[in-house]
Design an enzyme around this catalytic site. Sequence first.
Site, PDB file in Angstrom:
ATOM      1  N   ILE A  72       0.827  -1.204   0.000  1.00  0.00           N
ATOM      2  CA  ILE A  72       0.000   0.000   0.000  1.00  0.00           C
ATOM      3  C   ILE A  72       0.864   1.258   0.000  1.00  0.00           C
ATOM      4  CG2 ILE A  72      -1.695   1.315   1.341  1.00  0.00           C
ATOM      5  CD1 ILE A  72      -2.819  -1.401   2.306  1.00  0.00           C
ATOM      6  N   VAL A 130      11.101   3.541  11.511  1.00  0.00           N
ATOM      7  CA  VAL A 130      10.136   4.441  12.149  1.00  0.00           C
ATOM      8  C   VAL A 130      10.068   4.268  13.659  1.00  0.00           C
ATOM      9  CG1 VAL A 130       8.713   4.721  10.084  1.00  0.00           C
ATOM     10  CG2 VAL A 130       8.196   2.861  11.706  1.00  0.00           C
ATOM     11  N   SER A 151      -6.509  -1.160   9.855  1.00  0.00           N
ATOM     12  CA  SER A 151      -6.876  -2.457   9.288  1.00  0.00           C
ATOM     13  C   SER A 151      -8.229  -2.866   9.858  1.00  0.00           C
ATOM     14  CB  SER A 151      -5.817  -3.504   9.678  1.00  0.00           C
ATOM     15  OG  SER A 151      -6.280  -4.823   9.459  1.00  0.00           O
ATOM     16  N   TYR A 163      -1.056  -7.782  16.342  1.00  0.00           N
ATOM     17  CA  TYR A 163      -1.462  -6.969  15.187  1.00  0.00           C
ATOM     18  C   TYR A 163      -2.782  -6.256  15.470  1.00  0.00           C
ATOM     19  CZ  TYR A 163      -1.960  -5.690  10.250  1.00  0.00           C
ATOM     20  OH  TYR A 163      -2.083  -4.991   9.077  1.00  0.00           O
ATOM     21  N   VAL A 188      -5.758  -7.307   1.121  1.00  0.00           N
ATOM     22  CA  VAL A 188      -5.233  -6.602  -0.044  1.00  0.00           C
ATOM     23  C   VAL A 188      -4.088  -7.421  -0.620  1.00  0.00           C
ATOM     24  CG1 VAL A 188      -4.292  -4.426  -0.918  1.00  0.00           C
ATOM     25  CG2 VAL A 188      -5.775  -4.420   1.104  1.00  0.00           C
ATOM     26  N   THR A 223      -0.888  -7.822  -1.399  1.00  0.00           N
ATOM     27  CA  THR A 223       0.419  -7.233  -1.129  1.00  0.00           C
ATOM     28  C   THR A 223       1.423  -8.346  -0.860  1.00  0.00           C
ATOM     29  OG1 THR A 223       0.006  -7.135   1.252  1.00  0.00           O
ATOM     30  CG2 THR A 223      -0.657  -5.206  -0.065  1.00  0.00           C
TER      31      THR A 223
END
Length: 251
Positions: free
Chosen positions: A14, A60, A139, A152, A185, A187
């Site tokens: 994404i 990050v 999500s 998650y 998605v 990915t």
Amino acid sequence: MSNVVMITGASGGIGAGTARAVAAAGSPVLLVDHRADGIERLAAELRADGRQALAYPADVTNEAAVQGAVAAVVEEWGSIHALVNCAATMISRSLTETTLEDWTRVLGVNATGTFLTCKHVVRALVAQDTGGVILNVSSISGRVGLPNQPAYCASKGAVLQLSRQIAADYARHDIRCNVVSPGSVRTEQLRSYLAAQADPAAAERVLVDAHPLRRIADVAEISAVIVFLLSPQASFITGADVPVDGGYTAV
């Protein structure tokens, strides 16, 4: 759309799709990811297409690295207008099998990474006094419980609630903050997940059947919504969680 946008997790999935869409809409983009080779290739691709793009390798979860990325945007283009947080990781294990290291890693990237990038981009936006936009990718896992995803789900729920808090606190500075919550998605992350299953084809059918539209999304379907939420056409939308999930959370 010509405002400067910083995108994390930009080396694939994404993040990369959003970078292409945002650049195609005319915005300069700073590509942030710990995988330097991926963002360097994407930046070269975008520049070859006449777009403005700069790669900035960074983790990050490292506050100094995040501060460096924001400083790089301002140094390159003079200001920043928007942040899109796509950086994420997932470990699929049951609660009792999830280690502290698993938990710390997933929460670190998904929740702490989002906190740090939002913190320093919002700080820059307030200093500029120009307003701006934050878009955090959560999500369906932040809305509903999914099997074998305790870390998650917790991390994506944190992203959702942090985004609402930012929207409430910084509206007075004309800073909007919204969330996009995708379903399944296509990915690299999804491909890795399916490949790790005992029967990948059966596992994919389960995912497809869980979405009322009976298919898995393409990255472009997610990035199109992100581009809209960054645009002036979404100027009265803040604190929203937009499910782009084929109806998953509607049933």
